[in-house]
Design an enzyme around this catalytic site. Structure first.
Site, PDB file in Angstrom:
ATOM      1  N   LYS A   1      31.307  -9.041   0.601  1.00  0.00           N
ATOM      2  CA  LYS A   1      30.628  -8.280   1.752  1.00  0.00           C
ATOM      3  C   LYS A   1      29.761 -10.006   2.765  1.00  0.00           C
ATOM      4  O   LYS A   1      29.089 -11.176   1.890  1.00  0.00           O
ATOM      5  CB  LYS A   1      28.808  -7.609   1.053  1.00  0.00           C
ATOM      6  CG  LYS A   1      28.854  -5.862   1.059  1.00  0.00           C
ATOM      7  CD  LYS A   1      29.846  -5.779   1.653  1.00  0.00           C
ATOM      8  CE  LYS A   1      28.997  -4.541   3.124  1.00  0.00           C
ATOM      9  NZ  LYS A   1      27.417  -4.316   2.816  1.00  0.00           N
TER      10      LYS A   1
ATOM     11  N   HIS B   1      32.642   3.913  26.873  1.00  0.00           N
ATOM     12  CA  HIS B   1      32.228   4.858  26.432  1.00  0.00           C
ATOM     13  C   HIS B   1      32.968   4.142  24.318  1.00  0.00           C
ATOM     14  O   HIS B   1      33.583   5.142  23.619  1.00  0.00           O
ATOM     15  CB  HIS B   1      33.591   6.141  25.947  1.00  0.00           C
ATOM     16  CG  HIS B   1      33.145   6.569  27.584  1.00  0.00           C
ATOM     17  ND1 HIS B   1      31.990   7.448  27.572  1.00  0.00           N
ATOM     18  CD2 HIS B   1      33.966   6.411  29.150  1.00  0.00           C
ATOM     19  CE1 HIS B   1      31.849   7.467  29.614  1.00  0.00           C
ATOM     20  NE2 HIS B   1      33.101   6.931  29.874  1.00  0.00           N
TER      21      HIS B   1
ATOM     22  N   SER C   1      25.812  -9.344  -0.096  1.00  0.00           N
ATOM     23  CA  SER C   1      25.100  -8.663  -1.246  1.00  0.00           C
ATOM     24  C   SER C   1      24.992  -8.589  -2.464  1.00  0.00           C
ATOM     25  O   SER C   1      25.098  -9.966  -2.911  1.00  0.00           O
ATOM     26  CB  SER C   1      26.110  -7.086  -1.600  1.00  0.00           C
ATOM     27  OG  SER C   1      25.852  -6.235  -2.206  1.00  0.00           O
TER      28      SER C   1
ATOM     29  N   GLU D   1      21.871  -8.347  13.083  1.00  0.00           N
ATOM     30  CA  GLU D   1      20.706  -6.378  13.003  1.00  0.00           C
ATOM     31  C   GLU D   1      19.335  -6.302  12.976  1.00  0.00           C
ATOM     32  O   GLU D   1      18.675  -5.376  13.407  1.00  0.00           O
ATOM     33  CB  GLU D   1      21.515  -5.678  11.621  1.00  0.00           C
ATOM     34  CG  GLU D   1      21.995  -5.632  11.606  1.00  0.00           C
ATOM     35  CD  GLU D   1      22.919  -5.710  10.337  1.00  0.00           C
ATOM     36  OE1 GLU D   1      23.701  -5.186  10.097  1.00  0.00           O
ATOM     37  OE2 GLU D   1      22.195  -5.646   9.011  1.00  0.00           O
TER      38      GLU D   1
END
Length: 458
Positions: free
Chosen positions: A280, A153, A274, A287
């Site tokens: 960043k 979980h 970024s 992704e």
């Protein structure tokens, strides 16, 4: 091509909806190989002359050289790669080119071409999976002792080793590898010679063409041969499952690379920055692997829906079989390459991982197990006692092994000093020595077994 039956040519709409050359030109190598095998068999069987067969074969080799150098031209009036090759062949060798299509149809031709293309895509997928598997094994061996929190979980559950965690993905991808290997076995039959749907009256040697094209045998039923796309669905289903596993692994790296976790630093080569925030470090490759999984699954769904209601034998709907397979193959190849690089080149922060494992009361089960083994307490009662100890540790802001012995005996007098031997994360992972467990000794055994399965040298 089929103008003898019709007084007028196709409308512009029909021309556009009917043409497949924009995508099936990807099959040109397979189409030329199939045609060369077919004409050699026709000559051997005495169906075409040796002179015509030689001219046709030389013409086909010339076309292959042209396509390799310049690409495949797109003439939508020629519809597809099959007629594109035949039209160019006619320009090269003249009317004799028309003999090439003796005893075959575009139906068995495309079924053969597509099988050959999918066969290579499956072999490429296996090679890509092997690269990820090899990277996982190397990193698992490196981190057989590195302790991290195991989660259920997404909550800290029990300590595990990073090596054990990585080998979980090894098992997933080995199953993916076996699915592609099984699919290759089922694919290994050649449709060429099935003609439009019923076979042909010419005396063909289908075993000869099957062998020439690298198949184990010819297909057994001409109706099935021209209408079957199970091999494409097998590819897409295996690709979907493999993409799911890659997506799960990518998601782990995305989470681990985030600042709250900080378990891993992804390689510069697979990260981006970024346009506005200089600090960043975005896990874009991971992704995109995660995103590609959805597209691959969509490709599988697309072909399943296309095929679900088609009567035997060939229907024009089946022209739409190739785009989803081509798309999925490109996405899967990229995803496998990205994840192989990510696993191989990421840097794990094992100190931070260990601290996270120590901070989440991950050894609570070990306390319960100790009470069962050493104090002969039923597990449900031991679970209750351990819960009280966890609550007290939370109140004091310490880990379980940070509680004093007086704290523990106040909860239950059957606890004694020996309990601290079981409450460290090192003791916890070492205790999980059942077959398939996370103990470092078991991880090293599984690494050795994995190397053997992959044929890796020590």
């Amino acid at each position: 091509m089929w103008g003898g039956r019709f007084a007028e040519g196709p409308s512009a709409i029909m021309r556009e909806i009917n043409a497949s050359i924009p995508f099936d030109k990807a099959l040109w190598r397979e189409d030329i190989a199939g045609s060369r095998a077919h004409v050699a068999m026709l000559a051997k069987q005495g169906i075409v002359s040796e002179a015509d067969a030689k001219a046709i074969d030389e013409g086909l080799q010339q076309i292959a050289g042209e396509y390799e150098r310049d690409g495949v031209p797109e003439d939508w009036d020629l519809e597809d790669i099959h007629m594109t090759v035949e039209a160019r062949l006619t320009e090269i060798v003249g009317p004799a080119a028309g003999r090439l299509h003796t005893a075959r149809s575009r139906n068995d031709q495309v079924a053969t071409d597509f099988r050959m293309w999918v066969r290579v895509a499956m072999q490429r997928a296996v090679a890509g999976i092997d690269a990820v598997l090899g990277a996982l094994v190397v990193r698992a061996e490196e981190h057989a002792d590195s302790i991290m929190p195991g989660f259920t979980h997404l909550q800290t559950a029990q300590p595990v080793t990073l090596g054990h965690h990585l080998l979980a993905y090894f098992e997933m991808l080995m199953r993916d590898r076996s699915r592609f290997a099984d699919a290759l076995t089922r694919l290994d039959e050649c449709p060429l010679g099935s003609a439009a749907l019923a076979g042909t009256g010419f005396d063909l040697d289908r075993d000869m063409t099957a062998a020439a094209l690298g198949f184990a045998r010819p297909t057994r039923n001409s109706l099935d041969a021209v209408s079957d796309r199970d091999f494409a669905l097998d590819y897409l289903m295996a690709a979907s499952q493999c993409s799911l596993h890659l997506s799960r692994l990518a998601e782990e790296f995305i989470i681990w690379a985030s600042q709250p976790f900080g378990f891993v630093k992804l390689p510069d080569t697979l990260s981006t920055g970024s346009s506005i925030m200089p600090q960043k470090r975005n896990p874009d490759a991971a992704e995109l692997v995660r995103g590609h999984a959805g597209r691959v699954i969509g490709c599988a769904t697309s072909l399943m829906v296309t095929m679900k209601g088609l009567p035997l034998a060939y229907s024009k709907d089946m022209q739409d079989d190739k785009p989803p397979v081509f798309e999925a193959a490109g996405l899967l190849d990229l995803s496998l390459a990205a994840m192989a690089g990510m696993v191989a080149d990421s840097r794990f922060d094992t100190v931070r991982m260990r601290k996270a494992a120590e901070a989440g009361h991950a050894t609570a089960t070990d306390l319960a197990d100790w009470l069962v083994r050493q104090a002969d307490i039923p597990f449900r009662e031991a679970h209750h006692i351990t819960g009280a100890a966890v609550k007290l540790a939370d109140e004091k802001g310490v880990a379980l092994d940070g509680l004093a012995i007086d704290d523990l005996t106040a909860i239950d007098p059957r606890i004694d000093e020996r309990v601290f031997d079981a409450l460290s994360v090192d003791a916890s992972v070492a205790a999980r020595a059942s077959y398939g467990g996370t103990a470092p000794v078991r991880v090293r055994e599984q690494v050795a077994a994995a190397k053997q399965r992959l044929g890796m040298e020590d």
